[in-house]
Scaffold this motif. Structure first.
Motif, PDB file in Angstrom:
ATOM      1  N   MET A 181       0.829  -1.207   0.000  1.00 22.60           N
ATOM      2  CA  MET A 181       0.000   0.000   0.000  1.00 22.60           C
ATOM      3  C   MET A 181       0.864   1.258   0.000  1.00 22.60           C
ATOM      4  N   ARG A 182       1.997   1.227   0.697  1.00 22.96           N
ATOM      5  CA  ARG A 182       2.882   2.394   0.718  1.00 22.96           C
ATOM      6  C   ARG A 182       3.481   2.652  -0.664  1.00 22.96           C
ATOM      7  N   LYS A 183       3.869   1.589  -1.343  1.00 27.11           N
ATOM      8  CA  LYS A 183       4.429   1.727  -2.688  1.00 27.11           C
ATOM      9  C   LYS A 183       3.366   2.266  -3.653  1.00 27.11           C
ATOM     10  N   VAL A 184       2.153   1.736  -3.562  1.00 26.61           N
ATOM     11  CA  VAL A 184       1.058   2.214  -4.415  1.00 26.61           C
ATOM     12  C   VAL A 184       0.813   3.693  -4.156  1.00 26.61           C
ATOM     13  N   ALA A 185       0.821   4.092  -2.900  1.00 18.48           N
ATOM     14  CA  ALA A 185       0.589   5.495  -2.553  1.00 18.48           C
ATOM     15  C   ALA A 185       1.653   6.387  -3.195  1.00 18.48           C
ATOM     16  N   ARG A 186       2.905   5.954  -3.148  1.00 15.16           N
ATOM     17  CA  ARG A 186       3.985   6.749  -3.757  1.00 15.16           C
ATOM     18  C   ARG A 186       3.836   6.816  -5.271  1.00 15.16           C
ATOM     19  N   VAL A 187       3.569   5.676  -5.900  1.00 17.28           N
ATOM     20  CA  VAL A 187       3.477   5.616  -7.352  1.00 17.28           C
ATOM     21  C   VAL A 187       2.310   6.452  -7.870  1.00 17.28           C
ATOM     22  N   VAL A 188       1.173   6.345  -7.216  1.00 15.08           N
ATOM     23  CA  VAL A 188      -0.044   7.005  -7.686  1.00 15.08           C
ATOM     24  C   VAL A 188      -0.107   8.472  -7.237  1.00 15.08           C
ATOM     25  N   GLY A 189       0.580   8.784  -6.154  1.00 16.80           N
ATOM     26  CA  GLY A 189       0.532  10.145  -5.640  1.00 16.80           C
ATOM     27  C   GLY A 189      -0.679  10.395  -4.766  1.00 16.80           C
ATOM     28  N   ALA A 190      -1.061   9.377  -4.013  1.00 22.17           N
ATOM     29  CA  ALA A 190      -2.190   9.491  -3.089  1.00 22.17           C
ATOM     30  C   ALA A 190      -1.688   9.151  -1.691  1.00 22.17           C
ATOM     31  N   SER A 191      -2.485   9.474  -0.695  1.00 19.18           N
ATOM     32  CA  SER A 191      -2.073   9.177   0.678  1.00 19.18           C
ATOM     33  C   SER A 191      -2.247   7.686   0.977  1.00 19.18           C
ATOM     34  N   PHE A 192      -1.517   7.240   1.984  1.00 19.72           N
ATOM     35  CA  PHE A 192      -1.634   5.852   2.429  1.00 19.72           C
ATOM     36  C   PHE A 192      -3.069   5.539   2.832  1.00 19.72           C
ATOM     37  N   ASN A 193      -3.713   6.485   3.537  1.00 17.81           N
ATOM     38  CA  ASN A 193      -5.092   6.266   3.983  1.00 17.81           C
ATOM     39  C   ASN A 193      -6.051   6.112   2.810  1.00 17.81           C
ATOM     40  N   THR A 194      -5.813   6.844   1.734  1.00 20.32           N
ATOM     41  CA  THR A 194      -6.650   6.718   0.539  1.00 20.32           C
ATOM     42  C   THR A 194      -6.501   5.331  -0.068  1.00 20.32           C
TER      43      THR A 194
END
Length: 51
Positions: free
Chosen positions: A24-37
């Motif tokens: 989830m942290r990697k996805v958040a970085r790649v997509v540019g969204a928060s971890f909570n999102t």
């Protein structure tokens, strides 16, 4: 327009990355969204798979 809603393409990318096994942290970085999102969308995907 609800600013809390991500555009469809971004949601589809989140879903694809999570299904491919990205954290989830990697996805958040790649997509540019928060971890909570990402966590919220992951919960929605899991609920969707159950039904």
């Amino acid at each position: 327009m609800n600013t809390r809603t991500l555009e469809h393409a971004k949601v589809m990318r989140i879903e694809r990355l999570l299904r491919e096994g990205f954290s989830m942290r990697k996805v958040a970085r790649v997509v540019g969204a928060s971890f909570n999102t990402i966590a919220r969308y992951k919960r929605l995907l899991l609920d969707e798979e159950k039904h």
